[in-house]
Design a protein around this motif. Structure first.
Motif, PDB file in Angstrom:
ATOM      1  N   LEU A 133       0.816  -1.212   0.000  1.00 15.86           N
ATOM      2  CA  LEU A 133       0.000   0.000   0.000  1.00 15.86           C
ATOM      3  C   LEU A 133       0.852   1.266   0.000  1.00 15.86           C
ATOM      4  O   LEU A 133       0.514   2.235  -0.684  1.00 15.86           O
ATOM      5  N   ILE A 134       1.954   1.252   0.716  1.00 12.19           N
ATOM      6  CA  ILE A 134       2.809   2.441   0.770  1.00 12.19           C
ATOM      7  C   ILE A 134       3.372   2.756  -0.612  1.00 12.19           C
ATOM      8  O   ILE A 134       3.337   3.907  -1.070  1.00 12.19           O
ATOM      9  N   ALA A 135       3.863   1.736  -1.305  1.00 11.53           N
ATOM     10  CA  ALA A 135       4.376   1.940  -2.663  1.00 11.53           C
ATOM     11  C   ALA A 135       3.247   2.305  -3.626  1.00 11.53           C
ATOM     12  O   ALA A 135       3.426   3.162  -4.505  1.00 11.53           O
ATOM     13  N   PHE A 136       2.092   1.670  -3.460  1.00 11.55           N
ATOM     14  CA  PHE A 136       0.919   1.967  -4.290  1.00 11.55           C
ATOM     15  C   PHE A 136       0.562   3.456  -4.169  1.00 11.55           C
ATOM     16  O   PHE A 136       0.439   4.156  -5.171  1.00 11.55           O
ATOM     17  N   ALA A 137       0.440   3.932  -2.936  1.00  9.90           N
ATOM     18  CA  ALA A 137       0.103   5.342  -2.700  1.00  9.90           C
ATOM     19  C   ALA A 137       1.200   6.264  -3.231  1.00  9.90           C
ATOM     20  O   ALA A 137       0.902   7.306  -3.823  1.00  9.90           O
ATOM     21  N   GLY A 138       2.452   5.883  -3.037  1.00 11.30           N
ATOM     22  CA  GLY A 138       3.563   6.712  -3.511  1.00 11.30           C
ATOM     23  C   GLY A 138       3.581   6.861  -5.021  1.00 11.30           C
ATOM     24  O   GLY A 138       3.793   7.957  -5.541  1.00 11.30           O
ATOM     25  N   ARG A 139       3.351   5.766  -5.717  1.00  9.35           N
ATOM     26  CA  ARG A 139       3.328   5.827  -7.186  1.00  9.35           C
ATOM     27  C   ARG A 139       2.179   6.704  -7.679  1.00  9.35           C
ATOM     28  O   ARG A 139       2.343   7.504  -8.602  1.00  9.35           O
ATOM     29  N   ILE A 140       1.022   6.538  -7.077  1.00  7.75           N
ATOM     30  CA  ILE A 140      -0.136   7.346  -7.477  1.00  7.75           C
ATOM     31  C   ILE A 140       0.139   8.823  -7.197  1.00  7.75           C
ATOM     32  O   ILE A 140      -0.095   9.682  -8.054  1.00  7.75           O
ATOM     33  N   ALA A 141       0.653   9.119  -6.006  1.00  6.72           N
ATOM     34  CA  ALA A 141       0.938  10.505  -5.637  1.00  6.72           C
ATOM     35  C   ALA A 141       1.932  11.139  -6.608  1.00  6.72           C
ATOM     36  O   ALA A 141       1.725  12.276  -7.054  1.00  6.72           O
ATOM     37  N   ASP A 142       2.990  10.412  -6.956  1.00 12.92           N
ATOM     38  CA  ASP A 142       3.979  10.935  -7.906  1.00 12.92           C
ATOM     39  C   ASP A 142       3.349  11.235  -9.256  1.00 12.92           C
ATOM     40  O   ASP A 142       3.589  12.284  -9.852  1.00 12.92           O
ATOM     41  N   ARG A 143       2.537  10.312  -9.732  1.00 11.39           N
ATOM     42  CA  ARG A 143       1.933  10.475 -11.058  1.00 11.39           C
ATOM     43  C   ARG A 143       0.841  11.537 -11.093  1.00 11.39           C
ATOM     44  O   ARG A 143       0.661  12.209 -12.107  1.00 11.39           O
ATOM     45  N   ALA A 144       0.105  11.665 -10.000  1.00 11.70           N
ATOM     46  CA  ALA A 144      -1.006  12.617  -9.969  1.00 11.70           C
ATOM     47  C   ALA A 144      -0.571  13.993  -9.460  1.00 11.70           C
ATOM     48  O   ALA A 144      -1.353  14.936  -9.527  1.00 11.70           O
ATOM     49  N   GLY A 145       0.652  14.084  -8.945  1.00  9.24           N
ATOM     50  CA  GLY A 145       1.133  15.362  -8.425  1.00  9.24           C
ATOM     51  C   GLY A 145       0.435  15.755  -7.138  1.00  9.24           C
ATOM     52  O   GLY A 145       0.058  16.912  -6.956  1.00  9.24           O
ATOM     53  N   THR A 146       0.260  14.791  -6.243  1.00 10.23           N
ATOM     54  CA  THR A 146      -0.444  15.035  -4.991  1.00 10.23           C
ATOM     55  C   THR A 146       0.301  14.359  -3.845  1.00 10.23           C
ATOM     56  O   THR A 146       1.386  13.819  -4.042  1.00 10.23           O
ATOM     57  N   ASP A 147      -0.272  14.367  -2.659  1.00 10.17           N
ATOM     58  CA  ASP A 147       0.356  13.677  -1.536  1.00 10.17           C
ATOM     59  C   ASP A 147      -0.251  12.282  -1.376  1.00 10.17           C
ATOM     60  O   ASP A 147      -1.236  11.943  -2.022  1.00 10.17           O
ATOM     61  N   GLU A 148       0.351  11.479  -0.511  1.00  3.54           N
ATOM     62  CA  GLU A 148      -0.080  10.084  -0.379  1.00  3.54           C
ATOM     63  C   GLU A 148      -1.478   9.937   0.222  1.00  3.54           C
ATOM     64  O   GLU A 148      -2.216   9.028  -0.154  1.00  3.54           O
ATOM     65  N   ASP A 149      -1.863  10.821   1.138  1.00  8.26           N
ATOM     66  CA  ASP A 149      -3.220  10.753   1.692  1.00  8.26           C
ATOM     67  C   ASP A 149      -4.257  11.000   0.610  1.00  8.26           C
ATOM     68  O   ASP A 149      -5.258  10.285   0.510  1.00  8.26           O
ATOM     69  N   ALA A 150      -4.026  12.005  -0.211  1.00 10.34           N
ATOM     70  CA  ALA A 150      -4.938  12.287  -1.321  1.00 10.34           C
ATOM     71  C   ALA A 150      -4.927  11.132  -2.314  1.00 10.34           C
ATOM     72  O   ALA A 150      -5.976  10.754  -2.849  1.00 10.34           O
ATOM     73  N   ALA A 151      -3.754  10.558  -2.549  1.00  4.78           N
ATOM     74  CA  ALA A 151      -3.648   9.433  -3.479  1.00  4.78           C
ATOM     75  C   ALA A 151      -4.501   8.255  -3.016  1.00  4.78           C
ATOM     76  O   ALA A 151      -5.172   7.609  -3.826  1.00  4.78           O
ATOM     77  N   LEU A 152      -4.499   7.981  -1.724  1.00 11.47           N
ATOM     78  CA  LEU A 152      -5.321   6.879  -1.197  1.00 11.47           C
ATOM     79  C   LEU A 152      -6.807   7.181  -1.343  1.00 11.47           C
ATOM     80  O   LEU A 152      -7.601   6.300  -1.688  1.00 11.47           O
ATOM     81  N   ARG A 153      -7.200   8.420  -1.081  1.00 10.15           N
ATOM     82  CA  ARG A 153      -8.603   8.823  -1.251  1.00 10.15           C
ATOM     83  C   ARG A 153      -9.009   8.694  -2.727  1.00 10.15           C
ATOM     84  O   ARG A 153     -10.085   8.190  -3.044  1.00 10.15           O
ATOM     85  N   GLU A 154      -8.135   9.109  -3.618  1.00  9.41           N
ATOM     86  CA  GLU A 154      -8.411   9.022  -5.051  1.00  9.41           C
ATOM     87  C   GLU A 154      -8.475   7.570  -5.504  1.00  9.41           C
ATOM     88  O   GLU A 154      -9.353   7.196  -6.294  1.00  9.41           O
ATOM     89  N   ALA A 155      -7.579   6.734  -4.990  1.00  8.92           N
ATOM     90  CA  ALA A 155      -7.589   5.317  -5.352  1.00  8.92           C
ATOM     91  C   ALA A 155      -8.883   4.657  -4.899  1.00  8.92           C
ATOM     92  O   ALA A 155      -9.494   3.885  -5.655  1.00  8.92           O
ATOM     93  N   ALA A 156      -9.325   4.966  -3.691  1.00  5.35           N
ATOM     94  CA  ALA A 156     -10.578   4.393  -3.195  1.00  5.35           C
ATOM     95  C   ALA A 156     -11.759   4.822  -4.069  1.00  5.35           C
ATOM     96  O   ALA A 156     -12.656   4.015  -4.369  1.00  5.35           O
ATOM     97  N   ALA A 157     -11.755   6.073  -4.514  1.00  4.97           N
ATOM     98  CA  ALA A 157     -12.831   6.567  -5.374  1.00  4.97           C
ATOM     99  C   ALA A 157     -12.819   5.852  -6.724  1.00  4.97           C
ATOM    100  O   ALA A 157     -13.869   5.426  -7.221  1.00  4.97           O
ATOM    101  N   VAL A 158     -11.642   5.703  -7.313  1.00  7.10           N
ATOM    102  CA  VAL A 158     -11.538   5.008  -8.602  1.00  7.10           C
ATOM    103  C   VAL A 158     -11.994   3.560  -8.457  1.00  7.10           C
ATOM    104  O   VAL A 158     -12.756   3.046  -9.285  1.00  7.10           O
TER     105      VAL A 158
END
Length: 142
Positions: free
Chosen positions: A79-104
């Motif tokens: 999960l940590i790597a998952f959130a980090g990759r999303i955050a890097d690609r989306a230009g956001t932080d890891e908390d936002a990345a997790l919220r965005e992943a849950a929405a998707v």
């Protein structure tokens, strides 16, 4: 489900400010999910998505083939790597990345055949699987 409908639902669920940030987040989540899932499963998921979104899931398998890497199983990361990759690609932080992943993942749950979502749940490790809508179980411990 059509592209615009999916993006609108993701934007509302993730509480994103505009369509551009929603597109970036959605693409980041789908690309990262495509890296984690076995290529065959990612291809089946992509086949049920609008073309604009399907390409994000197919891209990791295409890169793996071009580089001569195994596509039979997805990359192993947590999960940590998952959130980090999303955050890097989306230009956001890891908390936002997790919220965005849950929405998707929630919108995917509504858009895809239930048995396909069951396969996604089974392929994800427990920590990433916790982002799935309630009622989905995870099976991969690695």
């Amino acid at each position: 489900m059509h592209h615009d409908e999916m993006i609108g639902k993701i934007q509302a669920l993730a509480r994103l400010p505009d369509r551009g940030s929603t597109e970036r987040a959605t693409q980041a989540v789908l690309r990262t999910l495509g890296e984690r899932l076995p290529a065959g499963l990612a291809g089946h998921v992509a086949a049920q998505l609008p073309p604009e979104l399907a390409a994000c899931l197919r891209r990791p398998a295409e890169s793996a083939v071009a580089e001569g890497r195994d596509t039979g199983s997805g990359e192993r990361f947590d999960l940590i790597a998952f959130a980090g990759r999303i955050a890097d690609r989306a230009g956001t932080d890891e908390d936002a990345a997790l919220r965005e992943a849950a929405a998707v993942l929630e919108v995917l749950d509504a858009a895809l055949a239930p048995e396909l979502m069951d396969k996604i749940a089974a392929a994800l490790p427990v920590d990433i699987g916790a982002l799935l809508p309630v009622g989905r179980t995870t099976g991969d411990l690695g």
